[in-house]
Enzyme design. Sequence first.
Site, mmCIF file in Angstrom:
data_model
loop_
_atom_site.group_PDB
_atom_site.id
_atom_site.type_symbol
_atom_site.label_atom_id
_atom_site.label_comp_id
_atom_site.label_asym_id
_atom_site.label_seq_id
_atom_site.Cartn_x
_atom_site.Cartn_y
_atom_site.Cartn_z
ATOM 1 N N SER A 46 0.841 -1.196 0.000
ATOM 2 C CA SER A 46 0.000 0.000 0.000
ATOM 3 C C SER A 46 0.875 1.244 0.000
ATOM 4 O O SER A 46 2.026 1.221 0.458
ATOM 5 C CB SER A 46 -0.903 0.012 1.233
ATOM 6 O OG SER A 46 -1.548 1.259 1.395
ATOM 7 N N TYR A 67 -2.911 -0.833 10.385
ATOM 8 C CA TYR A 67 -2.894 -1.137 8.949
ATOM 9 C C TYR A 67 -1.572 -0.697 8.316
ATOM 10 O O TYR A 67 -0.910 -1.456 7.598
ATOM 11 C CB TYR A 67 -4.066 -0.439 8.270
ATOM 12 C CG TYR A 67 -4.135 -0.648 6.767
ATOM 13 C CD1 TYR A 67 -4.660 -1.823 6.233
ATOM 14 C CD2 TYR A 67 -3.679 0.338 5.896
ATOM 15 C CE1 TYR A 67 -4.721 -2.015 4.859
ATOM 16 C CE2 TYR A 67 -3.742 0.157 4.518
ATOM 17 C CZ TYR A 67 -4.262 -1.021 4.007
ATOM 18 O OH TYR A 67 -4.327 -1.206 2.646
#
Length: 698
Positions: A575, A588
């Site tokens: 990401s 996350y």
Amino acid sequence: MTNQTAGTTDDATVAALVARSNRLGSDPRVTNYAGGNTSAKGSATDPVTGEPVDLLWVKGSGGDLGTLTPAGLAVLRLDRMRALADVYPGVEREDEMVAAFDYCLHGTGGAAPSIDTAMHGLVDAAHVDHLHPDAGIAIAAAADGEALTREIFGDEVVWVPWRRPGFQLGLDIAAIKAANPQAVGCILGGHGITAWGDTSAEAEERSLGIIRRAEEFIARRTTELAERGEHPFGAVRPGYEPLPEAERRARAAALAPAVRGVASTDAPQVGHFTDSDVVLDLLSRERLAPLAELGTSCPDHFLRTKVKPLVVDIPATATVEETIAALHTAHEAYRADYTGYYERGAAAARARGEEPPAMRGADPAIVLVPGVGMFSYGRNKQTARVAGEFYVNAINVMRGAEAVSTYAPIAEDEKFRIEYWALEEAKLRRMPAPQPLATRVALVTGAASGIGRAIATRLAAEGACVVVADLDREKAAAVAAELGSADVAVGVAMDVSSEAAVRAGVQEAVLAFGGVDLVVNNAGLSLSKSLFETTEADWDLQHDVMAKGSFLVSREAGRVLVDQGMGGDIVYISSKNSVFAGPNNIAYSATKADQAHQVRLLAAELGPHGIRVNGVNPDGVVRGSGIFASGWGANRAAVYGVPEEKLGEFYAQRTLLKREVLPEHVAAAVFALCTADFSHTTGLHVPVDAGVAAAFLR
């Protein structure tokens, strides 16, 4: 059902032929996949002259009876086709006749005529079937097949000595039928059966009758052997009995990477595994090695299985390591043996004034491992599966021939002339170029939705076999079904946070396609919380799925990649958050940073094995994203103070390109990384974020 391609109007004849073909081709006892051919003769109106014209409709080259449609029929003018007998130059120039069929086509002619067209056109019968039933080939490949044919059928079925398929064989069968008006068909030595009739129903009935009578004769002889305590394949060898099912399949999964590696020495192959009772019985018997050495007989068989299999002649009680060592020894001997076979055949061809095609590879298409089963290989999953099905046919043929006589396949030189036939080589050259990911097996985690689903879809579209892995097996299976048949994709259950579940999922993948080449660590989830709202459970859940899960999948699949010795790719879907610090995202982003460094670590460790490890850093994938749909989108929208339905637009406007990122864009990056264009790239992270300056890699 008019065959408009050929300009004919005889709907009833074509419909009856197609229906008969589909019935015959759907029964594996009658003929194998793409094996055999059927025909019908009839009259139609010539669209040019308006006059009736006699035509031959016959299954075209490369077609399959079970799935035949009118478009798969070649349509020829019967008078012109039969007139070729007057200009036939003889066996020495046999191959020229296939090209001559093109001058006999009616209209645009439909499908390309096959080598067996002469058999159908020259035989004086309205309907002709040529089939490859196991029972028929067993009689055809028996040492005393001619005598057995008389014993079983009297004068109703006539023996035709072996001859390569072609125009001369058609002349032979036509002459035999003319000389034997009482006959309903024939046994073709080393090959199969042919039957004929005045109606479509009569031809089908006679074909099935020949097969049934051969089956009954073989069954009686097999029963007589059993009553004497004998078996066509000899006694069971101690230690070679089938392993229990769970142990057998675990052993197959452990062996599969090494077996695929040797089968792919000359060219990458996709694999298929078969452990049916028919296979396991042969592998347990005394006569396994000598019968396997004789090879297959029917041309359709050895064109797909090669002339003989590789036998790893070691007891099932051996360890995996001992079996793999025996595999490599057997493979070395197999390659030397096949090279000798090719050189002898090529020398004989040159002595006839022919220049044979180059050797296509010396690796086996069939590998037999006692107690475990059969591994079969091909350029794609369907080819690999069909090769295995054909060797099962060959086992049935050998068992039947040994029950009634002695198995005696056609001579080696004849096999070579079929395998390296100029016509076969021309057929191979006509095949379309392989897709970019052909022969590659992809395992994609979290693939039942969102980015993972888009990746699985793209990889399948580019020619890969795809294992759709997801926590939900039903959803994984549904996505796999959308991608195509089980020859294209399969769905497996995989909880990536569980070592046992990952190991089981990788085992399923290996048994489905023979191995793994391309691993995509995509499974993920996210909880958008601030530091003080993030619980220990929140932290553990995200790290279990993405950090630990990626590690477990890479470790288990990486072992397969190393054991195959074929290189490969591992791609992490990380990401933008792995390098960008944003608010309310501690768990996350931390786990994405973990994944990003795994890419670097594994690139360094696996590079010596030819395995590339790269990552993709998406951002703002809202539409189609499983994570955003699960509540993450609402949380992020609240953080940024925008309506949830506008979140994608918000992300797009903060990028340099002002473009929204979709799952398909991530899939495109994964595909690109796994192509030859990136053959020298490893340890790379590719941003797919439309340009987020704060996340630029430095």
